[in-house]
Write an enzyme that holds these catalytic residues in place. Structure first.
Site, PDB file in Angstrom:
ATOM      1  N   ARG A  88       0.850  -1.208   0.000  1.00  8.01           N
ATOM      2  CA  ARG A  88       0.000   0.000   0.000  1.00  8.01           C
ATOM      3  C   ARG A  88       0.879   1.249   0.000  1.00  8.01           C
ATOM      4  O   ARG A  88       0.538   2.252  -0.593  1.00  8.01           O
ATOM      5  CB  ARG A  88      -0.895   0.005   1.243  1.00  8.01           C
ATOM      6  CG  ARG A  88      -1.939  -1.108   1.251  1.00  8.01           C
ATOM      7  CD  ARG A  88      -2.749  -1.084   2.535  1.00  8.01           C
ATOM      8  NE  ARG A  88      -3.754  -2.144   2.566  1.00  8.01           N
ATOM      9  CZ  ARG A  88      -3.560  -3.332   3.128  1.00  8.01           C
ATOM     10  NH1 ARG A  88      -2.405  -3.640   3.671  1.00  8.01           N
ATOM     11  NH2 ARG A  88      -4.540  -4.234   3.120  1.00  8.01           N
ATOM     12  N   HIS A 175      -3.268   0.577   8.724  1.00  8.47           N
ATOM     13  CA  HIS A 175      -3.786  -0.347   7.719  1.00  8.47           C
ATOM     14  C   HIS A 175      -2.611  -0.855   6.898  1.00  8.47           C
ATOM     15  O   HIS A 175      -2.343  -0.388   5.806  1.00  8.47           O
ATOM     16  CB  HIS A 175      -4.792   0.401   6.837  1.00  8.47           C
ATOM     17  CG  HIS A 175      -5.494  -0.488   5.856  1.00  8.47           C
ATOM     18  ND1 HIS A 175      -6.076  -1.678   6.218  1.00  8.47           N
ATOM     19  CD2 HIS A 175      -5.732  -0.350   4.533  1.00  8.47           C
ATOM     20  CE1 HIS A 175      -6.631  -2.220   5.146  1.00  8.47           C
ATOM     21  NE2 HIS A 175      -6.432  -1.435   4.114  1.00  8.47           N
TER      22      HIS A 175
HETATM   23  N1  LIG Z   1      -8.708   1.702   3.088  1.00  8.99           N
HETATM   24  C1  LIG Z   1      -8.880   0.485   2.613  1.00  8.99           C
HETATM   25  O1  LIG Z   1      -9.037  -0.472   3.349  1.00  8.99           O
HETATM   26  C2  LIG Z   1      -8.926   0.285   1.112  1.00  8.99           C
HETATM   27  C3  LIG Z   1      -9.528  -0.856   0.567  1.00  8.99           C
HETATM   28  C4  LIG Z   1      -9.607  -0.979  -0.813  1.00  8.99           C
HETATM   29  C5  LIG Z   1      -9.049  -0.005  -1.641  1.00  8.99           C
HETATM   30  N2  LIG Z   1      -8.429   1.064  -1.065  1.00  8.99           N
HETATM   31  C6  LIG Z   1      -7.837   2.122  -1.891  1.00  8.99           C
HETATM   32  O2  LIG Z   1      -8.883   2.894  -2.479  1.00  8.99           O
HETATM   33  C7  LIG Z   1      -8.408   3.460  -3.701  1.00  8.99           C
HETATM   34  C8  LIG Z   1      -9.410   3.141  -4.811  1.00  8.99           C
HETATM   35  O3  LIG Z   1      -9.431   1.751  -5.093  1.00  8.99           O
HETATM   36  P1  LIG Z   1     -10.302   1.208  -6.328  1.00  8.99           P
HETATM   37  O4  LIG Z   1     -10.153  -0.258  -6.343  1.00  8.99           O
HETATM   38  O5  LIG Z   1     -11.658   1.813  -6.320  1.00  8.99           O
HETATM   39  O6  LIG Z   1      -9.456   1.842  -7.555  1.00  8.99           O
HETATM   40  P2  LIG Z   1      -9.995   2.190  -9.008  1.00  8.99           P
HETATM   41  O7  LIG Z   1      -8.795   2.388  -9.870  1.00  8.99           O
HETATM   42  O8  LIG Z   1     -11.032   1.230  -9.438  1.00  8.99           O
HETATM   43  O9  LIG Z   1     -10.724   3.618  -8.805  1.00  8.99           O
HETATM   44  C9  LIG Z   1     -10.047   4.784  -8.485  1.00  8.99           C
HETATM   45  C10 LIG Z   1     -10.712   5.910  -9.244  1.00  8.99           C
HETATM   46  O10 LIG Z   1     -10.133   7.148  -8.830  1.00  8.99           O
HETATM   47  C11 LIG Z   1     -10.188   8.009  -9.955  1.00  8.99           C
HETATM   48  N3  LIG Z   1      -9.306   9.157  -9.781  1.00  8.99           N
HETATM   49  C12 LIG Z   1      -7.958   9.221  -9.898  1.00  8.99           C
HETATM   50  N4  LIG Z   1      -7.534  10.480  -9.701  1.00  8.99           N
HETATM   51  C13 LIG Z   1      -8.629  11.230  -9.440  1.00  8.99           C
HETATM   52  C14 LIG Z   1      -8.834  12.598  -9.150  1.00  8.99           C
HETATM   53  N5  LIG Z   1      -7.816  13.471  -9.085  1.00  8.99           N
HETATM   54  N6  LIG Z   1     -10.105  13.024  -8.947  1.00  8.99           N
HETATM   55  C15 LIG Z   1     -11.144  12.177  -9.024  1.00  8.99           C
HETATM   56  N7  LIG Z   1     -11.008  10.849  -9.284  1.00  8.99           N
HETATM   57  C16 LIG Z   1      -9.765  10.396  -9.497  1.00  8.99           C
HETATM   58  C17 LIG Z   1      -9.790   7.100 -11.116  1.00  8.99           C
HETATM   59  O11 LIG Z   1     -10.166   7.671 -12.367  1.00  8.99           O
HETATM   60  C18 LIG Z   1     -10.548   5.822 -10.766  1.00  8.99           C
HETATM   61  O12 LIG Z   1     -11.825   5.771 -11.400  1.00  8.99           O
HETATM   62  C19 LIG Z   1      -7.007   2.887  -3.914  1.00  8.99           C
HETATM   63  O13 LIG Z   1      -6.035   3.803  -3.457  1.00  8.99           O
HETATM   64  C20 LIG Z   1      -6.997   1.643  -3.051  1.00  8.99           C
HETATM   65  O14 LIG Z   1      -5.707   1.267  -2.647  1.00  8.99           O
HETATM   66  C21 LIG Z   1      -8.373   1.235   0.279  1.00  8.99           C
END
Ligand SMILES: NC(=O)c1ccc[n+]([C@@H]2O[C@H](COP(=O)([O-])OP(=O)(O)OC[C@H]3O[C@@H](n4cnc5c(N)ncnc54)[C@H](O)[C@@H]3O)[C@@H](O)[C@H]2O)c1
Length: 311
Positions: A88, A175
């Site tokens: 991460r 995390h």
């Molecule tokens: N906290 C947790 O436990 C946890 C769990 C799962 C995922 N995550 C994190 O959540 C994030 C999203 O994961 P995901 O699987 O949905 O990824 P994903 O790639 O499917 O979606 C991310 C989205 O963010 C958009 N994006 C990028 N830059 C942007 C901006 N400046 N403004 C608006 N939108 C923007 C992208 O276009 C994309 O559609 C990742 O960083 C992932 O590591 C965290």
């Protein structure tokens, strides 16, 4: 609906959270993403499912922030997810820049909102949102502990062949690989799991929980988990929107609680209409406290890396 939740990042986690919020009829949902057409298309698709799913939540998608104005909650999932072999923490420089830009846009139009951060590395991204927003600490929190606890609960249920509804679990800390699952506070129908399974099985489950995210990244290969993460973020939103005052493990800015200062880390909090309404300090053994301190050190290192980045 009389409540509005904006989700920034209409990717896997964001769109799934939108679906869950709408199907529970908790609020209207605004999806914002930088990719043209994606938030609009997903919002329309979810709207067209509404007659079958029987809800009247209003969903809109946009590339600009105007429609997010006056949001009660903003869930930030914007950023890149990890790929196999990545931790991460490898996401920090890209996602810090995204988190800063997104937070700046959000606070202009929703100065009283509560921010739920999801993007990774979670605890570091909470710091970026906290510093950029200038919000009080009760209105910036991160989703991780509920997800990690849900994974722990799922594995306990599989191990003992009991309903997930009978399980309860607590995972504290950052995390990451140093998260601190607490078997002593993890129960089945009120009975601590330490009385229900041998130590080697508990160790195996704790280990699987710690690597729960990586296990799914390894299987999916093109992204990370999103069904359970979306559920966890929605549980936080629900507790705030309904002022339920649930006690949930969330990344929270600590100012001396648990002996940790000026750091976001996962601890149990009371979550209601005002966001974080209380930080619950549970008694830890020396060993558990040492594990939490180690986890805090890992988050502190990320905070130091943030200082050296120009984002
Ligand atoms: N906290 C947790 O436990 C946890 C769990 C799962 C995922 N995550 C994190 O959540 C994030 C999203 O994961 P995901 O699987 O949905 O990824 P994903 O790639 O499917 O979606 C991310 C989205 O963010 C958009 N994006 C990028 N830059 C942007 C901006 N400046 N403004 C608006 N939108 C923007 C992208 O276009 C994309 O559609 C990742 O960083 C992932 O590591 C965290």
């Amino acid at each position: 609906m009389d409540k509005k939740v904006t989700i920034v990042g209409a990717g896997h986690v964001g769109a799934t959270a939108a679906q869950r919020l709408a199907e529970k009829e908790l609020c209207d949902v605004v999806l914002v993403d930088i990719i043209e057409g994606v938030p609009q298309g997903k919002a329309l698709d979810l709207t067209e499912a509404a007659p079958i799913e029987k809800h009247d939540a209003h969903l809109t998608g946009a590339n600009a922030y105007d429609t997010s104005e006056g949001s009660d909650i903003v869930i930030i999932t914007a950023g890149i997810p990890r790929k196999p072999g990545m931790s991460r923490d490898d996401l920090i420089s890209t996602n810090a820049g995204i988190m800063k830009t997104v937070t700046e846009q959000i606070v202009k139009l929703s100065p009283d909102t509560i921010l739920i951060i999801v993007s990774n590395p979670l605890d570091a991204m909470c710091h970026v949102a906290f510093e950029t927003s200038g919000f009080p600490k009760n209105r910036v929190l991160g989703m991780a502990g509920i997800l990690d606890s849900a994974r722990f609960r799922a594995f306990i249920s599989m191990e003992l062949g009991v309903s997930v509804e009978n399980t309860h679990a607590f995972v504290l800390g950052g995390h990451g690989d140093t998260m601190v699952p607490l078997p002593r506070y993890s129960t089945v129908a009120g009975i601590p799991i330490t009385e229900l399974m041998p130590q080697d099985r508990i160790d195996a489950i704790v280990d699987r929980t710690r690597n729960g995210g990586a296990e799914i990244v390894g299987l999916l290969k093109t992204g990370s988990a999103y069904y359970a993460p979306a559920s966890a973020a929605v549980e936080m939103a629900e507790s705030i929107l309904k002022d339920k005052k649930k006690i949930l493990p969330c990344a929270t800015y600590l100012e001396g609680e648990y002996g940790i200062k000026d750091l976001f880390i996962g601890v149990p909090i009371k979550l209601g209409a005002n966001g974080i309404e209380e930080i619950i300090e549970i008694k830890l053994t020396d060993e558990e406290q040492a594990a939490l301190n180690k986890s805090a050190d890992a988050v502190r290192e990320l905070k130091e890396i943030l200082k050296g980045l120009s984002y």
